[in-house]
Design a protein around this motif. Sequence first.
Motif, PDB file in Angstrom:
ATOM      1  N   ALA A  10       0.867  -1.176   0.000  1.00  0.00           N
ATOM      2  CA  ALA A  10       0.000   0.000   0.000  1.00  0.00           C
ATOM      3  C   ALA A  10       0.904   1.225   0.000  1.00  0.00           C
ATOM      4  O   ALA A  10       1.631   1.470   0.967  1.00  0.00           O
ATOM      5  N   ILE A  11       0.877   1.984  -1.096  1.00  0.00           N
ATOM      6  CA  ILE A  11       1.683   3.201  -1.204  1.00  0.00           C
ATOM      7  C   ILE A  11       0.764   4.371  -0.881  1.00  0.00           C
ATOM      8  O   ILE A  11      -0.241   4.588  -1.562  1.00  0.00           O
ATOM      9  N   GLN A  25     -10.659  18.250   3.286  1.00  0.00           N
ATOM     10  CA  GLN A  25     -11.321  18.991   2.206  1.00  0.00           C
ATOM     11  C   GLN A  25     -10.416  19.162   0.983  1.00  0.00           C
ATOM     12  O   GLN A  25     -10.884  19.186  -0.140  1.00  0.00           O
ATOM     13  N   ASP A  26      -9.095  19.256   1.235  1.00  0.00           N
ATOM     14  CA  ASP A  26      -8.170  19.597   0.154  1.00  0.00           C
ATOM     15  C   ASP A  26      -7.376  18.420  -0.415  1.00  0.00           C
ATOM     16  O   ASP A  26      -6.542  18.601  -1.288  1.00  0.00           O
ATOM     17  N   ARG A  27      -7.609  17.201   0.087  1.00  0.00           N
ATOM     18  CA  ARG A  27      -6.919  16.033  -0.461  1.00  0.00           C
ATOM     19  C   ARG A  27      -7.687  14.768  -0.093  1.00  0.00           C
ATOM     20  O   ARG A  27      -8.480  14.764   0.830  1.00  0.00           O
ATOM     21  N   ASN A  28      -7.421  13.717  -0.829  1.00  0.00           N
ATOM     22  CA  ASN A  28      -8.095  12.436  -0.620  1.00  0.00           C
ATOM     23  C   ASN A  28      -7.209  11.466   0.145  1.00  0.00           C
ATOM     24  O   ASN A  28      -6.002  11.651   0.232  1.00  0.00           O
ATOM     25  N   ASN A  29      -7.824  10.421   0.663  1.00  0.00           N
ATOM     26  CA  ASN A  29      -7.094   9.312   1.284  1.00  0.00           C
ATOM     27  C   ASN A  29      -6.678   8.349   0.167  1.00  0.00           C
ATOM     28  O   ASN A  29      -7.267   7.286  -0.015  1.00  0.00           O
ATOM     29  N   LYS A  30      -5.644   8.746  -0.582  1.00  0.00           N
ATOM     30  CA  LYS A  30      -5.208   7.983  -1.747  1.00  0.00           C
ATOM     31  C   LYS A  30      -4.274   6.850  -1.338  1.00  0.00           C
ATOM     32  O   LYS A  30      -3.329   7.063  -0.578  1.00  0.00           O
ATOM     33  N   GLY A  62     -11.415  -3.751 -10.364  1.00  0.00           N
ATOM     34  CA  GLY A  62     -10.303  -4.051 -11.252  1.00  0.00           C
ATOM     35  C   GLY A  62      -9.079  -4.612 -10.558  1.00  0.00           C
ATOM     36  O   GLY A  62      -8.082  -4.892 -11.193  1.00  0.00           O
ATOM     37  N   GLY A  63      -9.125  -4.759  -9.241  1.00  0.00           N
ATOM     38  CA  GLY A  63      -7.988  -5.313  -8.513  1.00  0.00           C
ATOM     39  C   GLY A  63      -7.066  -4.244  -7.984  1.00  0.00           C
ATOM     40  O   GLY A  63      -7.383  -3.056  -8.021  1.00  0.00           O
ATOM     41  N   PRO A  64      -5.904  -4.650  -7.469  1.00  0.00           N
ATOM     42  CA  PRO A  64      -4.960  -3.674  -6.941  1.00  0.00           C
ATOM     43  C   PRO A  64      -4.656  -2.583  -7.968  1.00  0.00           C
ATOM     44  O   PRO A  64      -4.503  -2.855  -9.151  1.00  0.00           O
ATOM     45  N   GLY A  65      -4.602  -1.354  -7.486  1.00  0.00           N
ATOM     46  CA  GLY A  65      -4.360  -0.189  -8.324  1.00  0.00           C
ATOM     47  C   GLY A  65      -4.667   1.055  -7.523  1.00  0.00           C
ATOM     48  O   GLY A  65      -4.756   1.011  -6.288  1.00  0.00           O
ATOM     49  N   PRO A  66      -4.871   2.198  -8.172  1.00  0.00           N
ATOM     50  CA  PRO A  66      -5.155   3.437  -7.446  1.00  0.00           C
ATOM     51  C   PRO A  66      -6.537   3.389  -6.806  1.00  0.00           C
ATOM     52  O   PRO A  66      -7.474   2.809  -7.358  1.00  0.00           O
ATOM     53  N   SER A  67      -6.639   3.996  -5.620  1.00  0.00           N
ATOM     54  CA  SER A  67      -7.916   4.003  -4.911  1.00  0.00           C
ATOM     55  C   SER A  67      -7.986   5.177  -3.949  1.00  0.00           C
ATOM     56  O   SER A  67      -6.979   5.792  -3.617  1.00  0.00           O
ATOM     57  N   ILE A  68      -9.194   5.438  -3.507  1.00  0.00           N
ATOM     58  CA  ILE A  68      -9.441   6.348  -2.395  1.00  0.00           C
ATOM     59  C   ILE A  68     -10.200   5.516  -1.370  1.00  0.00           C
ATOM     60  O   ILE A  68     -11.305   5.050  -1.634  1.00  0.00           O
ATOM     61  N   ILE A  69      -9.585   5.291  -0.216  1.00  0.00           N
ATOM     62  CA  ILE A  69     -10.182   4.452   0.812  1.00  0.00           C
ATOM     63  C   ILE A  69     -10.456   5.306   2.044  1.00  0.00           C
ATOM     64  O   ILE A  69      -9.544   5.679   2.776  1.00  0.00           O
ATOM     65  N   ASP A  70     -11.720   5.642   2.243  1.00  0.00           N
ATOM     66  CA  ASP A  70     -12.158   6.374   3.436  1.00  0.00           C
ATOM     67  C   ASP A  70     -12.746   5.376   4.421  1.00  0.00           C
ATOM     68  O   ASP A  70     -13.513   4.484   4.031  1.00  0.00           O
TER      69      ASP A  70
END
Length: 97
Positions: A10-11, A25-30, A62-70
């Motif tokens: 997890a990067i 508000q200004d960024r995501n939990n990427k 789609g499997g492992p890749g970019p995400s936003i996990i809140d």
Amino acid sequence: MLGDRGDIVAILWAEHDPLVVPPAQDRNNKILWVGRVASEGSLQIKAHLIGSDRSVTRTVDGGPGPSIIDLPDAGCWSLDLTWGKQHDHLQLEYAPS
């Protein structure tokens, strides 16, 4: 963060207290998920807040890749990760914002 079995990484895309509750508000939990072995199917995440009975599920299509996990609460979360025939586990800290 390297999974316990070493099959996923997890990067996190921030410098300090990168994952926050509620989301900033200004960024995501990427999180960029990188599996050691390519596999078909979505990444299924079963998250449990350590020291509580709080559990939630999340899916990365789609499997492992970019995400936003809140996640709903601050604290240390135990994540069971399954994609295709692969499985791994890791812990992530979500700080209060």
